[in-house]
Design a protein around this motif. Structure first.
Motif, PDB file in Angstrom:
ATOM      1  N   ASN A 229       0.810  -1.222   0.000  1.00 15.74           N
ATOM      2  CA  ASN A 229       0.000   0.000   0.000  1.00 15.74           C
ATOM      3  C   ASN A 229       0.845   1.276   0.000  1.00 15.74           C
ATOM      4  N   ALA A 230       2.171   1.108   0.078  1.00 15.88           N
ATOM      5  CA  ALA A 230       3.039   2.289   0.168  1.00 15.88           C
ATOM      6  C   ALA A 230       2.898   3.182  -1.053  1.00 15.88           C
ATOM      7  N   MET A 231       2.821   2.568  -2.235  1.00 21.24           N
ATOM      8  CA  MET A 231       2.714   3.366  -3.459  1.00 21.24           C
ATOM      9  C   MET A 231       1.318   3.963  -3.618  1.00 21.24           C
ATOM     10  N   LEU A 232       0.311   3.278  -3.070  1.00 21.05           N
ATOM     11  CA  LEU A 232      -1.039   3.863  -3.069  1.00 21.05           C
ATOM     12  C   LEU A 232      -1.052   5.146  -2.240  1.00 21.05           C
ATOM     13  N   ALA A 233      -0.293   5.137  -1.137  1.00 24.18           N
ATOM     14  CA  ALA A 233      -0.216   6.331  -0.294  1.00 24.18           C
ATOM     15  C   ALA A 233       0.416   7.486  -1.060  1.00 24.18           C
ATOM     16  N   VAL A 234       1.400   7.166  -1.910  1.00 24.35           N
ATOM     17  CA  VAL A 234       2.022   8.216  -2.733  1.00 24.35           C
ATOM     18  C   VAL A 234       0.981   8.819  -3.672  1.00 24.35           C
ATOM     19  N   LEU A 235       0.172   7.969  -4.297  1.00 20.09           N
ATOM     20  CA  LEU A 235      -0.878   8.450  -5.203  1.00 20.09           C
ATOM     21  C   LEU A 235      -1.860   9.345  -4.467  1.00 20.09           C
ATOM     22  N   ASP A 236      -2.235   8.945  -3.255  1.00 16.40           N
ATOM     23  CA  ASP A 236      -3.172   9.755  -2.466  1.00 16.40           C
ATOM     24  C   ASP A 236      -2.586  11.137  -2.166  1.00 16.40           C
ATOM     25  N   ARG A 237      -1.327  11.163  -1.769  1.00 13.15           N
ATOM     26  CA  ARG A 237      -0.695  12.439  -1.425  1.00 13.15           C
ATOM     27  C   ARG A 237      -0.593  13.371  -2.633  1.00 13.15           C
ATOM     28  N   MET A 238      -0.494  12.777  -3.824  1.00 16.71           N
ATOM     29  CA  MET A 238      -0.373  13.573  -5.043  1.00 16.71           C
ATOM     30  C   MET A 238      -1.730  13.966  -5.627  1.00 16.71           C
ATOM     31  N   GLY A 239      -2.806  13.496  -4.981  1.00 11.98           N
ATOM     32  CA  GLY A 239      -4.137  13.813  -5.485  1.00 11.98           C
ATOM     33  C   GLY A 239      -4.611  12.880  -6.581  1.00 11.98           C
ATOM     34  N   TYR A 240      -3.987  11.686  -6.663  1.00  8.22           N
ATOM     35  CA  TYR A 240      -4.384  10.714  -7.681  1.00  8.22           C
ATOM     36  C   TYR A 240      -4.999   9.462  -7.025  1.00  8.22           C
ATOM     37  N   GLY A 241      -5.763   9.668  -5.985  1.00 10.51           N
ATOM     38  CA  GLY A 241      -6.377   8.545  -5.289  1.00 10.51           C
ATOM     39  C   GLY A 241      -7.409   7.801  -6.110  1.00 10.51           C
ATOM     40  N   HIS A 242      -7.808   8.359  -7.249  1.00 11.91           N
ATOM     41  CA  HIS A 242      -8.820   7.719  -8.086  1.00 11.91           C
ATOM     42  C   HIS A 242      -8.233   6.641  -8.993  1.00 11.91           C
ATOM     43  N   VAL A 243      -6.895   6.493  -9.018  1.00 16.25           N
ATOM     44  CA  VAL A 243      -6.283   5.448  -9.833  1.00 16.25           C
ATOM     45  C   VAL A 243      -5.548   4.476  -8.915  1.00 16.25           C
ATOM     46  N   THR A 244      -5.196   3.309  -9.433  1.00 17.82           N
ATOM     47  CA  THR A 244      -4.472   2.315  -8.648  1.00 17.82           C
ATOM     48  C   THR A 244      -3.086   2.105  -9.225  1.00 17.82           C
ATOM     49  N   VAL A 245      -2.226   1.531  -8.410  1.00 15.21           N
ATOM     50  CA  VAL A 245      -0.865   1.239  -8.857  1.00 15.21           C
ATOM     51  C   VAL A 245      -0.896   0.218  -9.992  1.00 15.21           C
ATOM     52  N   HIS A 246      -1.703  -0.831  -9.822  1.00 17.60           N
ATOM     53  CA  HIS A 246      -1.795  -1.863 -10.857  1.00 17.60           C
ATOM     54  C   HIS A 246      -2.333  -1.278 -12.170  1.00 17.60           C
ATOM     55  N   GLY A 247      -3.103  -0.212 -12.063  1.00 19.84           N
ATOM     56  CA  GLY A 247      -3.682   0.381 -13.262  1.00 19.84           C
ATOM     57  C   GLY A 247      -2.650   0.915 -14.241  1.00 19.84           C
ATOM     58  N   PHE A 248      -1.425   1.177 -13.769  1.00 19.76           N
ATOM     59  CA  PHE A 248      -0.393   1.669 -14.684  1.00 19.76           C
ATOM     60  C   PHE A 248       0.024   0.620 -15.705  1.00 19.76           C
ATOM     61  N   ARG A 249      -0.204  -0.633 -15.406  1.00 24.29           N
ATOM     62  CA  ARG A 249       0.042  -1.675 -16.410  1.00 24.29           C
ATOM     63  C   ARG A 249      -0.960  -1.525 -17.561  1.00 24.29           C
ATOM     64  N   SER A 250      -2.196  -1.181 -17.211  1.00 25.23           N
ATOM     65  CA  SER A 250      -3.204  -0.937 -18.246  1.00 25.23           C
ATOM     66  C   SER A 250      -2.869   0.311 -19.042  1.00 25.23           C
ATOM     67  N   THR A 251      -2.352   1.330 -18.347  1.00 27.44           N
ATOM     68  CA  THR A 251      -1.934   2.558 -19.039  1.00 27.44           C
ATOM     69  C   THR A 251      -0.879   2.228 -20.089  1.00 27.44           C
ATOM     70  N   PHE A 252       0.118   1.435 -19.677  1.00 30.13           N
ATOM     71  CA  PHE A 252       1.177   1.016 -20.598  1.00 30.13           C
ATOM     72  C   PHE A 252       0.606   0.192 -21.754  1.00 30.13           C
ATOM     73  N   ALA A 253      -0.267  -0.776 -21.438  1.00 24.84           N
ATOM     74  CA  ALA A 253      -0.812  -1.666 -22.465  1.00 24.84           C
ATOM     75  C   ALA A 253      -1.624  -0.882 -23.496  1.00 24.84           C
ATOM     76  N   THR A 254      -2.425   0.066 -23.034  1.00 23.96           N
ATOM     77  CA  THR A 254      -3.240   0.859 -23.958  1.00 23.96           C
ATOM     78  C   THR A 254      -2.372   1.739 -24.842  1.00 23.96           C
ATOM     79  N   TRP A 255      -1.354   2.369 -24.230  1.00 29.28           N
ATOM     80  CA  TRP A 255      -0.421   3.181 -25.023  1.00 29.28           C
ATOM     81  C   TRP A 255       0.271   2.341 -26.092  1.00 29.28           C
TER      82      TRP A 255
END
Length: 407
Positions: free
Chosen positions: A321-347
């Motif tokens: 959950n450490a990286m999820l906490a980073v997302l929350d602090r940056m104001g990106y709590g609406h996305v997940t860490v695992h979701g970046f794999r989907s970001t890469f795949a779609t790109w």
């Protein structure tokens, strides 16, 4: 001989057969050297033969006394119901045999602990945490002290029922682990064996009905927003933020990154060799490392000791959950860490012309064909290296659209 037997008759008789003395007592002759006393009675419509001993050890007089005592037990009296002596003795033998077997056979808990020790060195930290804790909490209270032959489907039903609906995934894993341990401890040649933890139709119908599952995909950041996000992330401080940047650049899973070791990095070939024990498909995975990814490794190595690349402040493994906490602090709590794999795949699918096999291999998905598997090894690994370089350049703000012949 007919009617009451005489001691001399008993001594001289050698013909095979059953000779009555009266009131259910018989001299049973098998041969001249094998003669025994038996008491015949009927109980609940079934004929029973109760052995009273050998003629060598029991006289005719004593045999009659034993018969009389047996008759009283079978018939009973006003205060005591009659008993089936033969069935009683049979049950006592079976109980003694079961007790003897239980002494020699290990309990389910002992079998489970042995299985865990055997697999321990090949398991990820997640498996090492979950296997012992889930069995201790959900299985041992019900079947821990039972031997494998004593476990029945009803026992498995009893321990699964309270968590079957509310803790769906936990229940599935616990049932599967029980089934695995039981299967490990039965005779491989026992074709009649039925695993009591197998999810048969019978067990499924008894368990509470689960509501239909709603499939929820991991919320992903649109790839068009990824360069700005990575730029913002570069300004974040802390090891967890560095770890998240590395995860995005490599398109790897959370557990693979939080447990990454320095010994897995092959710097001369700019590759990260993840052992199969930490991979979802249990297959070794080689990740080509782009220059930005290598730069992160260099920064993490600077003055650091220990095997973990991204250690927490205590030197251990970060929580997932450490990286999820980073997302929350940056104001990106609406996305997940695992979701970046989907970001890469779609790109990769929409902005490049790399073959499906290259993209699938980069994500360490199960090999659907030999072609896909080939991109994990040899010279074809360079196709993936080019893909990861393009991905890093895209994240850095370069407009990379590779549409040429790449296969």
């Amino acid at each position: 001989m007919a009617g009451k037997l005489k001691p001399l008759d008993v001594e001289r008789e050698t013909r095979p057969g059953k000779f009555p003395d009266g009131d259910g007592l018989y001299l049973v002759v098998a041969s001249a050297t094998s003669k025994n006393w038996n008491y015949r009675y009927w109980k609940e419509g079934k004929q029973r033969w109760l052995g009273l001993g050998s003629v060598k050890d029991v006289s005719l007089k004593d045999a009659r006394l034993a018969r009389d005592a047996a008759r009283l037990r079978v018939k009973g009296d006003r205060g005591t119901p009659g008993v089936d002596i033969v069935q009683e003795k049979r049950a006592a033998r079976e109980e003694a045999k079961a007790a003897e077997v239980k002494v020699t056979l290990p309990t389910f808990e002992q079998c489970a602990e042995a299985y865990i020790r055997e697999r321990w060195s090949t398991w990820s930290k997640k498996h090492r945490d979950q296997w012992p804790s889930s069995l201790k909490r959900y299985a041992y209270p019900t079947i821990g002290e039972l031997t494998i032959p004593e476990i029945k489907p009803s026992h498995v039903y009893e321990l699964l029922r309270p968590i079957w609906v509310e803790k769906r995934e936990t229940a599935n894993r616990v049932r599967g682990r029980i089934e695995t341990i039981i299967a490990k401890n039965v005779d491989v040649d026992d074709t009649d064996f039925r695993n009591p933890a197998e999810l048969t139709k019978q067990l499924r119908e008894k368990l509470p009905r689960r509501p239909k599952r709603v499939v929820r995909h991991h919320p992903a950041l649109p790839y068009a927003e990824a360069p700005q996000f990575v730029s913002d992330l570069a300004a974040a401080v802390g090891t967890a933020a560095m770890m998240l940047r590395f995860l995005i650049l490599t398109a790897c899973r959370t557990n693979e990154v939080v447990e990454a070791r320095r010994s897995e990095i092959d710097r001369p070939s700019s590759a990260w060799k993840i052992p199969g024990e930490r991979m979802k498909m249990n297959q070794d995975h080689v990740v080509p490392l782009s220059e930005p990814a290598l730069a992160i490794l260099d920064e993490m190595r600077d003055g650091a000791e220990g095997e973990l690349i991204f250690p927490n402040p205590e030197g251990g493994i970060f929580s997932e959950n450490a990286m999820l906490a980073v997302l929350d602090r940056m104001g990106y709590g609406h996305v997940t860490v695992h979701g970046f794999r989907s970001t890469f795949a779609t790109w990769a699918e929409e902005c490049t012309d790399y073959p499906d096999g290259v993209r699938e291999a980069a994500l360490a998905h199960k090999y659907k064909s030999e072609t896909t598997a080939a991109y994990q090894r040899g010279q074809k690994l360079e196709k993936r290296r080019a893909l990861m370089k393009d991905w890093s350049q895209f994240l850095a703000g370069s407009c990379v659209i590779r549409l040429g012949k790449v296969g």
